[in-house]
Write an enzyme that holds these catalytic residues in place. Structure first.
Site, short mmCIF file in Angstrom:
data_model
loop_
_atom_site.label_atom_id
_atom_site.label_comp_id
_atom_site.label_asym_id
_atom_site.label_seq_id
_atom_site.Cartn_x
_atom_site.Cartn_y
_atom_site.Cartn_z
N HIS A 1 0.52 -1.21 -0.19
CA HIS A 1 -0.17 -0.03 0.46
C HIS A 1 0.85 0.79 -0.09
O HIS A 1 1.56 1.18 0.62
CB HIS A 1 -0.77 -0.28 1.20
CG HIS A 1 -0.63 0.09 2.13
ND1 HIS A 1 0.19 0.95 3.42
CD2 HIS A 1 0.59 -0.44 2.86
CE1 HIS A 1 0.89 0.57 3.88
NE2 HIS A 1 0.82 -0.29 3.79
N ASP A 2 0.29 2.32 -0.38
CA ASP A 2 0.81 3.46 -0.55
C ASP A 2 2.16 3.97 -1.75
O ASP A 2 2.90 4.47 -0.49
CB ASP A 2 0.59 4.08 0.72
CG ASP A 2 -0.78 4.02 1.09
OD1 ASP A 2 -1.88 4.95 0.61
OD2 ASP A 2 -1.43 3.27 2.10
#
Ligand SMILES: CC(C)(COP(=O)(O)OP(=O)(O)OC[C@H]1O[C@@H](n2cnc3c(N)ncnc32)[C@H](O)[C@@H]1OP(=O)(O)O)[C@@H](O)C(=O)NCCC(=O)NCCS
Length: 221
Positions: A141-142
């Protein structure tokens, strides 16, 4: 289906892998069309057959004809050279995602990028243009990956990592969450990156340490 021919730039081993992935995408989506052949500047390759495709011209064709193109090279410095030479001459650089890759929620991918078989991109990920994500890489994620960067086979990228322009992450390397990898740096095969990597640095080992530093702009030489 578009009538603009689709070619692969670079008849290397990676180019043959791109051809195989494109064939699988075309089998599932007829709008893609099939690949017409390779463009490659090696004089001895012109007219030869590489895998199942012929080398039909050099990169000069890109400015002479209306073409769609896929990048058949994976090293960032070579991608950079081609980018500067032909990026704006080509009509379209499709995004190539192998049907056996898993792309999660809110994942953006830029033109000319390639996500190979077995990759998992979870959520909230930004992949810029001309990025290569090779077999079995996982991206959490991210994460942001800047243009021309390459993740080699089996790379694991933790959450909240940023990867700079033209960075090369070698086969089997792991990057701990929250790390920033500088532009045009090289992460050695098998490295475990536990601290930020400066631009143009070559790092390796477990944990990764600086092996050497290249001068800024080395990729333009
Ligand atoms: C790190 C790397 C870029 C260095 O290549 P190089 O610039 O030609 O440098 P050298 O091979 O001369 O090695 C320089 C030093 O780094 C060390 N080194 C090389 N590869 C290493 C690695 N994977 N991990 C740890 N140290 C490494 C060498 O032992 C050498 O150490 P020394 O100076 O103490 O003898 C290269 O070995 C590498 O790992 N490339 C990634 C390849 C890859 O993943 N390809 C994907 C194909 S799909």
């Amino acid at each position: 289906m578009t009538s603009i021919p689709l070619v692969i730039v670079g008849a290397s081993g990676h180019g043959r892998e791109v051809a195989a992935a494109a064939r699988m995408v075309a089998a599932a989506d007829l709008a893609w069309g099939s690949v017409s052949g390779f463009l490659d500047d090696a004089p001895d390759l012109l007219g030869t057959t590489i895998g199942t495709l012929q080398v039909v011209g050099t990169t000069r064709e890109a400015s002479h004809r209306r073409l769609r193109a896929l990048l058949g090279v994976g090293y960032p410095e070579v991608k950079s050279l081609l980018f500067r030479r032909i990026a704006d001459d080509v009509v379209e650089w499709p995004i190539l995602i192998h049907p056996h890759a898993s792309i999660g929620d809110r994942v953006s991918i830029g033109r000319g990028s390639f996500v190979q078989a077995g990759c998992i991109l979870t959520c909230d990920i930004q992949i810029a243009e001309f990025v290569t994500i090779n077999c079995g890489a996982t991206v959490n994620h991210d994460v942001s990956v800047a243009r021309l960067a390459t993740l080699s086979p089996g790379v694991h990228i933790g959450g909240n990592v940023s990867i700079g322009e033209g960075a090369f992450v070698g086969i089997g390397a792991s990057v701990k969450q929250g790390i920033a990898i500088g532009e045009w740096s090289i992460i050695a095969a098998g490295a475990a990156v536990t601290a930020d990597v400066p631009a143009n640095a070559v790092v390796g080992g477990v944990p990764a340490c600086i092996i050497k530093t290249r001068k800024p702009g080395w990729h333009l030489e």
